[in-house]
Scaffold this active site. Sequence first.
Site, PDB file in Angstrom:
ATOM      1  N   LYS A 199      36.494  35.360  -0.941  1.00  0.00           N
ATOM      2  CA  LYS A 199      37.627  34.788  -1.687  1.00  0.00           C
ATOM      3  C   LYS A 199      38.953  34.989  -0.966  1.00  0.00           C
ATOM      4  O   LYS A 199      39.815  34.123  -0.982  1.00  0.00           O
ATOM      5  CB  LYS A 199      37.705  35.421  -3.091  1.00  0.00           C
ATOM      6  N   HIS A 223      39.182  42.267  -0.570  1.00  0.00           N
ATOM      7  CA  HIS A 223      39.236  40.944   0.053  1.00  0.00           C
ATOM      8  C   HIS A 223      39.591  41.142   1.520  1.00  0.00           C
ATOM      9  O   HIS A 223      40.646  41.679   1.832  1.00  0.00           O
ATOM     10  CB  HIS A 223      40.321  40.081  -0.601  1.00  0.00           C
ATOM     11  N   THR A 224      38.722  40.708   2.412  1.00  0.00           N
ATOM     12  CA  THR A 224      38.983  40.851   3.849  1.00  0.00           C
ATOM     13  C   THR A 224      39.556  39.550   4.387  1.00  0.00           C
ATOM     14  O   THR A 224      38.986  38.484   4.170  1.00  0.00           O
ATOM     15  CB  THR A 224      37.688  41.190   4.599  1.00  0.00           C
ATOM     16  N   GLN A 231      35.624  40.288  -7.628  1.00  0.00           N
ATOM     17  CA  GLN A 231      34.166  40.289  -7.853  1.00  0.00           C
ATOM     18  C   GLN A 231      33.624  38.863  -7.987  1.00  0.00           C
ATOM     19  O   GLN A 231      34.168  37.947  -7.402  1.00  0.00           O
ATOM     20  CB  GLN A 231      33.794  41.132  -9.088  1.00  0.00           C
ATOM     21  N   GLU A 241      25.821  48.691   2.663  1.00  0.00           N
ATOM     22  CA  GLU A 241      25.004  47.530   3.049  1.00  0.00           C
ATOM     23  C   GLU A 241      24.850  46.618   1.847  1.00  0.00           C
ATOM     24  O   GLU A 241      24.557  47.070   0.748  1.00  0.00           O
ATOM     25  CB  GLU A 241      23.601  47.998   3.462  1.00  0.00           C
ATOM     26  N   ARG A 242      25.039  45.330   2.056  1.00  0.00           N
ATOM     27  CA  ARG A 242      24.785  44.383   0.977  1.00  0.00           C
ATOM     28  C   ARG A 242      23.327  43.937   1.011  1.00  0.00           C
ATOM     29  O   ARG A 242      22.760  43.770   2.087  1.00  0.00           O
ATOM     30  CB  ARG A 242      25.708  43.163   1.108  1.00  0.00           C
TER      31      ARG A 242
END
Length: 425
Positions: free
Chosen positions: A19, A44-45, A226, A306-307
């Site tokens: 986002k 947010h990156t 989120q 980790e995702r």
Amino acid sequence: MNTGKVDVLLGLQWGDEGKGKVVDVLTPRYDVVARFQGGPNAGHTLEFEDQKYVLRSIPSGIFQGGKVNIIGNGVVLAPDLFMGEAKDLEKSGHPLKERLKISKKAHLIMPTHRILDRAYEAAKGKNKVGTTGKGIGPTYTDKVSRNGLRVGDILSDFDRKYSEHKERHIKMLAALGWTDFEGFEETEKLWMEGIEYMKGFQFVDSEHEINNLLRSGKNILCEGAQGTMLDVDFGSYPFVTSSNTICAGACTGLGIGPNKVGNVYGIMKAYCTRVGAGPFPTELFDETGKKIRDLGHEYGAVTGRERRCGWIDLVQLRYSVMVDGVTELIMMKSDVLDSFETIKACVAYELPDGTRTEEFPYEIDDVKPIYKELPGWKQDMTKCKSEDEFPQAFRDYVSFLEQYLETRIGIISIGPDREQTIVRK
């Protein structure tokens, strides 16, 4: 009357959809960027001009000069973390105090909220949610039980209010048998420094501020944190966050009427990820899942966790499009799938009783994904400058998604940089 409009930007999956980058790309079209819910666990990156920034509480429009940025009443704010984030941005030359306003009605995350977060998680044992331990859930719990401490409280008799809330939390921790207060004094000291630092910002009645801006013809972009599947009402409960992440949350989190909402931009990845515990029907536990994680750099911006990775879930996405009222889709990280022979998309679930459904059910713990296989495009798309350069197999993938979700994909991201963003005709 010359009224502006409010467009809303949302994540449609389990968060981490990208986002921040999209807000930064869209911001030039708007006069105001406002954050409407969530806390500092949502990072947010953004990457541009060879710099990488991680925003936790501050709206992503902060990098564009001349924009008003508002932290809305639906946000929960940690003064110490806010101070660290803001000072880092100020060091890089962004004059925050000129550009950022904070709602008096936003709730404060206290140091004791973080201890309560750890205590509650420990008490759940193997059923723990997998929170980031930032105190967000306990802060929203206090808000809903009418025991919250708010930004506006900083302006009068703050020490007394803080002490009363802290005392109440300590009694709650004693009742839970919690004894680990290591590092609390240092945390509290930094937190109080954050309170002093925050006094340098404008505290506003953000509902008046936003509606006055609308009346004067300004256009506003509302940014959520989120993703839809972490919404406290409509997400994969109880493995959710503690606020409303869906489009309706923009109304309650900023004080705007639903008739003011214009476009709703829904952001999704070309595949799917999730962080922490909870059901995830399309999760891949094999080399394909690992390859997606490595190619997509799927590690949390704030936590480094980790995702979990899997194929795109269109049953879940269609549900998100419905509850959010999405008018246009934005697809991120399409380039991550550049090297795959075959791409899969979940088009239905098989329920535990053997029946098939395309509607998102009450529980998804034991559903089995039913996949459609599509040919991969096997071509590096990161250098593409327009959609005309996209390989045919990727165009077919996009068309298939649009048809199934009954919503147009208007923007496609093919890399982390601001320039690697294709706005379709």
